[in-house]
Design a protein around this motif. Structure first.
Motif, mmCIF file in Angstrom:
data_model
loop_
_atom_site.group_PDB
_atom_site.id
_atom_site.type_symbol
_atom_site.label_atom_id
_atom_site.label_comp_id
_atom_site.label_asym_id
_atom_site.label_seq_id
_atom_site.Cartn_x
_atom_site.Cartn_y
_atom_site.Cartn_z
ATOM 1 N N PHE B 272 0.747 -0.196 -0.070
ATOM 2 C CA PHE B 272 1.159 0.172 1.280
ATOM 3 C C PHE B 272 1.986 1.445 1.338
ATOM 4 O O PHE B 272 1.980 2.152 2.331
ATOM 5 C CB PHE B 272 1.935 -0.981 1.933
ATOM 6 N N LEU B 273 2.730 1.739 0.279
ATOM 7 C CA LEU B 273 3.662 2.871 0.340
ATOM 8 C C LEU B 273 3.318 3.990 -0.626
ATOM 9 O O LEU B 273 4.162 4.822 -0.942
ATOM 10 C CB LEU B 273 5.088 2.378 0.051
ATOM 11 N N GLN B 274 2.042 4.006 -1.105
ATOM 12 C CA GLN B 274 1.646 4.952 -2.150
ATOM 13 C C GLN B 274 2.294 6.319 -2.078
ATOM 14 O O GLN B 274 2.970 6.745 -3.007
ATOM 15 C CB GLN B 274 0.139 5.142 -2.085
ATOM 16 N N ARG B 275 2.069 7.004 -0.946
ATOM 17 C CA ARG B 275 2.475 8.402 -0.890
ATOM 18 C C ARG B 275 3.982 8.555 -1.081
ATOM 19 O O ARG B 275 4.443 9.406 -1.827
ATOM 20 C CB ARG B 275 2.056 9.003 0.448
ATOM 21 N N TYR B 276 4.748 7.652 -0.437
ATOM 22 C CA TYR B 276 6.202 7.740 -0.543
ATOM 23 C C TYR B 276 6.650 7.477 -1.978
ATOM 24 O O TYR B 276 7.622 8.035 -2.454
ATOM 25 C CB TYR B 276 6.856 6.739 0.405
#
Lengths: 324, 287
Positions: B272-276
């Motif tokens: 869900f938070l890959q980029r961050y």
């Protein structure tokens, strides 16, 4: 990224003190009021720093100081009396080869770090260009770094078992190995170092990838117009561009290799010659109650790591000075 | 290392040998990463009989919906308590780290005061001292506060030694123009109001970064809970899983289920938070 700090207060203060001047003349003696305001202004940053500094001193500087002090005593960590024994712990440490031999284990992890950095560099370069499924590969390569160390330990204990995953895979290729992977010191340490490559390559990879992507794209276009090959582009654009991150990775790799604890402790508890310096220190301190000797070990390790960091700073001076 | 043109593609040519080798290397690497995890997942669905019969580890489970190992691992491994303890520690140490880190960064970046250089040097030098080396002496400090074998020991340690988050906040706070503070000051706000109402809300992206990095490292940490909370009822997910080694000995199907239980939350957060997460780790480690 240097910036002159806090030119904030002087210009902002000017109108404020002007207002204070007017109010002050109405109420109280000018000296007292301005003294109080001044004291408050001077104390403000310290109010913000009170808790952070207290924690920093309590959990970093007091322990370092105490550790150096304990290392000169024969304290067992529990009894109220501790005797000053001079450099005895250090002579014991340096004259008992079995205590110092654990450093040899670090060499396995050091070699693993070199492999790890090379692999990470390769995939970071490859994946910074346009590729199908780029994000999927990125995710797969990075994910191991996020997994819980104990879970990784169990995953690989099972992986290296007799008739486990590794043996099964090898038998597909016709290599029928009945090798006890964790059975002898050499193969156990190699296996454990392999686990550390599996676990930490992702972090280096992401760091390198970030550095490569911060290189402006025009540079590649210009290089291509000049007819530079891929290797020349890597050599002359990418390599210099990521030098700071690369040198950081090297220093992290060296100090990390000296301070390995988790994976060997979880998988073998340091048996069959896989004990590292930190495992030994923890055992000395918390199982054999030799706090004095354990502290001497820790001081030696700290000294080595500080020395390496210092040498690295001399060899590769950092262009940016952090913290202002 | 022949790769297609950087970012902007021109005419698509027939894939050369280099491209094939590139993809091949990526596929091999992915298999190396995924295979050990996949096998553990397969094992977690097998019965004790299937595992102990000594079939290869790569055989498929008979019943793909056999979740009994998960029930055993969850109940007998005290995983619920472990998740509870971990959540408690996460909540306090993350809140503490965010407050402490942002306050420190605010004080250092926005004020001029005596001994500022000394304070900065103290934080800087502390980054060079690896936590594992001082543990023997840190243990005595915790012990003398009577915090040994309580959940406050790891909470304090996680809050007190997190210099990485201070760096992240410091980097970020430098990017906030000082004129914002000045405007507020003209309106009569004092330093605390400025911090609370202006700086802290503007720090949101940095806070997200710190929460993610701190959350993942705290969730995965083994060393500190292992040393400071030996009681069985104070297990975190790391130490609770480590205890599987005793009672479940050779029951690889239960151990595997436990490992999968611990890995799945990380996987979900990652998806869900890959980029961050990428950005967070890239920022956190280079500072």
């Amino acid at each position: 990224m240097t910036k002159t700090v806090s030119t904030a207060s002087p210009p902002a203060q000017a109108p404020l003190s002007g207002r204070a001047e007017k109010r002050r003349s109405r109420h109280e003696a000018p000296g007292e009021r301005s003294w109080r305001r001044n004291a408050l202004r001077r104390a403000t940053p310290w109010l913000f720093l009170l808790v952070p500094l207290a924690l920093l001193v309590t959990f970093t500087y007091v322990p370092v100081g105490n550790m150096i002090y304990y290392s000169f005593t024969d304290w067992d960590g529990i009894s109220p009396d501790r005797n000053f024994v001079g450099a005895e712990n250090y002579t014991e440490l340096f004259t008992r080869p079995e205590l110092f031999r654990v450093f040899a284990v670090s060499l396995y992890y050091l070699a693993a770090s070199a492999v790890q950095i090379a692999i990470a560099l390769f995939f970071a370069t490859v994946l910074s260009f346009d590729l199908r499924f780029r994000n999927l590969f990125k995710g797969i390569l990075f994910f191991p770094y996020l997994i819980n160390g104990v879970a990784i330990g169990f995953v690989f204990l099972y992986f290296f078992q007799d008739g486990g995953t590794l043996d099964s895979v090898l038998s597909w290729f016709g290599a029928n190995s009945d090798h006890a992977w964790l059975g002898s010191p050499e193969s156990a340490n190699t296996s454990l170092a392999g686990v550390s490559v599996w676990r930490f390559t992702g972090l280096n990879f992401v760091l390198f990838l970030g550095a490569i992507q911060s290189i402006p794209g025009e540079l590649y276009e210009a290089a291509q117009l000049d007819g530079a090959s891929r290797w020349q582009q890597f050599r002359n654009i990418i390599a210099p561009g990521i030098r700071p991150v690369l040198s950081l990775s090297v220093i992290l790799a060296i100090s990390g290799s000296l301070a390995v604890f988790e994976i060997p402790y979880i998988m073998t508890t340091g048996a069959t010659g896989t004990s590292t310096f930190v495992i030994q220190t923890v055992k000395l301190a918390f199982q054999f109650n030799k706090t004095g000797l354990a502290s001497a070990c820790a001081v030696v390790l700290l000294a080595i790591i500080l020395l390496i960091t210092w040498i690295q700073r001399r060899l590769v001076p950092d262009e940016r000075v952090d913290l202002v | 290392m022949t790769i297609t043109a950087p970012t902007r593609q021109r005419t698509r040519r027939r894939p050369g040998l280099g491209t094939v080798l590139t993809y091949l290397s990526l596929i091999v690497a992915s298999l190396v990463v995924l295979l050990p995890l996949a096998v553990v997942f397969l094992t977690s669905l097998k019965s004790y009989g299937e595992v102990s019969e000594g079939q290869g580890a790569l055989t498929l489970p008979h019943d793909w919906l056999n979740f009994s190992n998960y029930v055993t691992a969850f109940n007998d491994g005290h995983m619920l308590m472990a998740f509870g303890n971990t959540a408690f520690i996460l909540l306090f140490s993350i809140t503490g780290t965010v407050l402490i880190g942002s306050m420190t960064a605010y004080a250092i970046d926005r004020f001029d005061f005596r001994f500022k250089k000394l304070v900065m040097a103290l934080f800087l030098i502390a980054t060079l001292v690896p936590g594992v080396t001082t543990q023997v002496a840190t243990f005595q400090v915790i012990n003398s506060f009577g915090l040994f074998d309580t959940r406050w020991a790891p909470i304090l340690l996680y809050m007190g030694t997190d210099i990485v988050s201070i760096y992240i906040f410091l980097q970020f706070i430098r990017g906030i123009p000082v004129s914002v503070d000045e405007a507020a000051r003209l309106d009569g706000a004092n330093a605390f109001t400025i911090y609370r109402k202006i700086i802290f809300p503007l720090l949101k992206p940095a806070i997200a970064t710190v929460v993610i990095i701190k959350g993942i490292t705290t969730y995965n940490d083994f060393y500190i809970p292992f040393l400071y909370m030996p009681s069985e009822n104070l297990g975190t997910i790391s130490t609770a899983l480590f205890r599987f080694k005793g009672p479940f000995g050779a029951h690889w199907e239960t151990i595997s289920a436990g490992a999968v239980l611990v890995i799945v939350p990380t996987l979900l957060v990652f998806l869900f938070l890959q980029r961050y997460i990428y950005n967070g780790f890239a920022q956190g480690a280079t500072k």
